[in-house]
Scaffold this motif. Structure first.
Motif, PDB file in Angstrom:
ATOM      1  N   CYS A  10     -83.669 -10.171 -40.967  1.00 45.15           N
ATOM      2  CA  CYS A  10     -82.228 -10.865 -40.901  1.00 45.15           C
ATOM      3  C   CYS A  10     -82.079 -11.868 -41.776  1.00 45.15           C
ATOM      4  O   CYS A  10     -82.633 -12.183 -42.234  1.00 45.15           O
ATOM      5  N   ALA A  11     -80.578 -12.229 -41.566  1.00 48.70           N
ATOM      6  CA  ALA A  11     -80.175 -13.437 -42.643  1.00 48.70           C
ATOM      7  C   ALA A  11     -80.661 -14.512 -42.550  1.00 48.70           C
ATOM      8  O   ALA A  11     -80.916 -15.197 -43.654  1.00 48.70           O
ATOM      9  N   ASP A  12     -81.443 -15.037 -41.358  1.00 45.96           N
ATOM     10  CA  ASP A  12     -82.150 -16.084 -41.335  1.00 45.96           C
ATOM     11  C   ASP A  12     -83.756 -15.972 -41.585  1.00 45.96           C
ATOM     12  O   ASP A  12     -84.567 -16.851 -41.598  1.00 45.96           O
ATOM     13  N   HIS A  30     -76.498  -1.966 -35.767  1.00 46.83           N
ATOM     14  CA  HIS A  30     -77.151  -3.427 -35.962  1.00 46.83           C
ATOM     15  C   HIS A  30     -75.961  -3.934 -36.887  1.00 46.83           C
ATOM     16  O   HIS A  30     -75.668  -5.241 -36.706  1.00 46.83           O
ATOM     17  N   ALA A  31     -75.697  -3.250 -38.105  1.00 48.79           N
ATOM     18  CA  ALA A  31     -74.878  -3.931 -39.210  1.00 48.79           C
ATOM     19  C   ALA A  31     -73.683  -4.144 -38.509  1.00 48.79           C
ATOM     20  O   ALA A  31     -72.905  -5.234 -39.056  1.00 48.79           O
ATOM     21  N   GLN A  32     -72.994  -3.672 -37.552  1.00 48.33           N
ATOM     22  CA  GLN A  32     -71.670  -3.770 -36.952  1.00 48.33           C
ATOM     23  C   GLN A  32     -71.995  -5.042 -35.966  1.00 48.33           C
ATOM     24  O   GLN A  32     -70.697  -5.556 -35.315  1.00 48.33           O
ATOM     25  N   THR A  39     -80.057  -9.525 -33.532  1.00 47.96           N
ATOM     26  CA  THR A  39     -79.405  -9.320 -34.523  1.00 47.96           C
ATOM     27  C   THR A  39     -78.020  -9.533 -34.820  1.00 47.96           C
ATOM     28  O   THR A  39     -77.509 -10.063 -35.800  1.00 47.96           O
ATOM     29  N   ALA A  40     -77.193  -9.520 -33.720  1.00 48.11           N
ATOM     30  CA  ALA A  40     -75.778  -9.808 -33.762  1.00 48.11           C
ATOM     31  C   ALA A  40     -75.710 -11.282 -34.421  1.00 48.11           C
ATOM     32  O   ALA A  40     -74.758 -11.642 -34.910  1.00 48.11           O
ATOM     33  N   PRO A  44     -75.935 -10.737 -42.227  1.00 44.13           N
ATOM     34  CA  PRO A  44     -76.439  -9.270 -42.294  1.00 44.13           C
ATOM     35  C   PRO A  44     -77.854  -9.166 -42.032  1.00 44.13           C
ATOM     36  O   PRO A  44     -78.840 -10.006 -42.150  1.00 44.13           O
ATOM     37  N   VAL A  45     -78.012  -7.837 -41.653  1.00 42.39           N
ATOM     38  CA  VAL A  45     -79.519  -7.431 -41.661  1.00 42.39           C
ATOM     39  C   VAL A  45     -79.853  -6.499 -42.462  1.00 42.39           C
ATOM     40  O   VAL A  45     -78.820  -5.575 -43.122  1.00 42.39           O
ATOM     41  N   GLU A  46     -81.333  -6.220 -43.032  1.00 39.78           N
ATOM     42  CA  GLU A  46     -81.392  -5.229 -44.312  1.00 39.78           C
ATOM     43  C   GLU A  46     -82.737  -4.489 -43.476  1.00 39.78           C
ATOM     44  O   GLU A  46     -83.538  -5.031 -43.009  1.00 39.78           O
ATOM     45  N   LEU A  47     -82.866  -3.250 -43.661  1.00 39.11           N
ATOM     46  CA  LEU A  47     -83.913  -2.330 -43.355  1.00 39.11           C
ATOM     47  C   LEU A  47     -84.675  -2.522 -44.453  1.00 39.11           C
ATOM     48  O   LEU A  47     -84.618  -2.174 -45.520  1.00 39.11           O
TER      49      LEU A  47
END
Length: 96
Positions: A10-12, A30-32, A39-40, A44-47
């Motif tokens: 996650c971004a954090d 998740h990305a949306q 995650t919302a 952004p999140v990254e696999l």
């Protein structure tokens, strides 16, 4: 039914662990910002890791196993796979 276990960064900097039977659809969800409340609020999140299993129940078991791990253990697993965490315990973590 095929299943997947996955880890998102996650971004954090935290990790989110999940399982699904349609990995790419779930990642897009998740990305949306619709995948989970966790995650919302951390987009952004990254696999960063995923594995395919023959059955969804196997994927779910791995999800639950990884969810019990510390952040450091998850990072070691992402970086080096299962061999990187063999023998891992609270007393034998790198840097201790």
């Amino acid at each position: 039914m095929v299943g997947y276990t996955y880890i998102l960064r996650c971004a954090d900097g935290t990790f989110y662990v999940g399982s699904t039977n349609d990995l790419w659809r779930r990642i897009e969800t998740h990305a949306q910002g619709l995948g989970s409340a966790y995650t919302a609020s951390r987009l952004p999140v990254e696999l960063v890791w995923w594995e395919e299993f023959a059955r969804i129940d196997e994927a779910f078991r791995w999800e639950k196993r990884i969810q019990g791990w510390s952040h450091a253990k998850r990072q070691a697993f992402i970086n080096g796979g299962i061999d990187a965490i063999r023998g891992w315990s609270a007393r034998h973590r790198p840097g201790r």
